[in-house]
Scaffold this active site. Structure first.
Site, PDB file in Angstrom:
ATOM      1  CB  ALA A  66     -37.846 -23.546  12.831  1.00 24.51           C
ATOM      2  N   GLY A 112     -41.368 -26.994  11.575  1.00 24.50           N
ATOM      3  CA  GLY A 112     -41.463 -26.060  10.445  1.00 24.50           C
ATOM      4  C   GLY A 112     -41.424 -26.751   9.090  1.00 24.50           C
ATOM      5  CD  GLU A 115     -45.294 -25.045  11.883  1.00 28.52           C
ATOM      6  OE1 GLU A 115     -44.057 -24.933  12.050  1.00 28.52           O
ATOM      7  OE2 GLU A 115     -46.121 -24.421  12.553  1.00 28.52           O
ATOM      8  CD  GLU A 135     -43.271 -27.477  16.029  1.00 27.45           C
ATOM      9  OE1 GLU A 135     -43.900 -28.555  16.194  1.00 27.45           O
ATOM     10  OE2 GLU A 135     -43.126 -26.956  14.918  1.00 27.45           O
TER      11      GLU A 135
END
Ligand code: COA
Length: 260
Positions: A66, A112, A115, A135
């Protein structure tokens, strides 16, 4: 349809979505998530498209996570909202998509990015890829389903270690773990993934959609997967695809599925 952060290419009933922010290693920002939602919504009802492939632009990254710059100043409520909205409009949407979605991982798939790849129905990786959920090294945890889908794919112990160490694994380790199904060279990644898509496209799209629903039910605590399977199995009997599939078998010819 023109987008700022993704490219869409349609060829032989396969749509390839390329996350296209190479200067930021294809990090997912708000615009990318909205654009992914828009294009996927369109592709779901596009009768000319049967399989979706998601990949990253350039040779270095699939998606490096992200966009950290975008959430660095978020509050608790904003953090929750980011995860909830992202899960809803992209990650869960992909997982429950009625057409097969394959991740073609061409480099870093971190946070992300991993993910996103894990939300896809399965994954192929090039041999230069590196995967991980880093993360906790940023003081946060995976928020786009990573804590749920990683243990589903690799088992609880390996998932815990990967998440806690914030480490990266190679494509070959990812294959050993069951995180990716195949490893290819970077040059062959898309053609190899296309070949799998073509194999899929020989089969009934309606039956595939029912199969996705039934397999996903296994991971949904609110559902009884066996019951979902029974219903999905029954649904197939009411479709022209089923009539074509069984008739073709009995007539010793290849089926030509109408797709409904
Ligand atoms: N969010 C925002 N920007 C990112 C990013 C992310 N997740 N990942 C990479 N970028 C940006 C970098 O800030 C840099 O931008 P700049 O040139 O404007 O400074 C650019 O992409 C290139 O990355 P860089 O770090 O210089 O490349 P590298 O080869 O040295 O390192 C990585 C590659 C993947 C190891 C490193 O970029 C990285 O650790 N990224 C973050 C991974 C992460 O923690 N993801 C989880 C986020 S929740």
């Amino acid at each position: 349809m023109n987008f700022d952060t993704i490219l869409v290419d349609k060829k032989e009933a396969i749509a390839t979505i390329t996350i296209d922010r190479p200067q930021k290693l294809n990090a997912l920002n708000k615009t990318t998530l909205l654009e992914l939602n828009t294009v996927l919504t369109t592709l779901e009802s596009d009768i000319n498209i049967q399989v979706i492939i998601i990949t990253g632009s350039g040779e270095k990254a699939f998606v490096a996570g992200a966009d950290i710059a975008e959430f660095a100043n978020f509050s608790v409520a904003e953090g929750q909202n980011l995860a909830r909205k992202g899960q809803e409009i992209v990650f869960n949407f992909i997982e429950n998509f009625s057409k097969p979605v394959i991740a073609a991982i061409n480099g870093f798939a971190l946070g992300g990015g991993l993910e996103l790849a894990m939300a896809c129905h399965f994954r192929v990786a090039s041999d230069n890829s590196k995967m991980g959920l880093p993360e906790v090294s940023l003081g946060v945890i995976p928020g786009y389903g990573g804590t749920q889908r990683l243990p589903q794919l690799v088992g609880k112990g390996k998932a815990m270690e990967l998440i806690m160490t914030a480490g990266m694994i190679s494509a070959s380790e990812a294959k050993e773990f069951g995180l990716v199904n195949h490893v290819t060279t970077q040059e062959e990644l898309l053609s190899f993934t296309h070949k799998i898509a073509q194999k899929i496209m020989r089969n009934s799209p309606v039956a595939i959609a029912e199969a996705i629903k039934a397999v996903n039910a296994n991971f949904d605590v609110e559902k009884n997967g066996y019951e979902v399977e029974i219903e999905a199995f029954g649904n197939c009997f009411g479709t022209p695809d089923f009539i074509e599939g069984t008739t073709a078998f009995l007539e010793k010819r290849k089926p030509n599925f109408p797709g409904f």
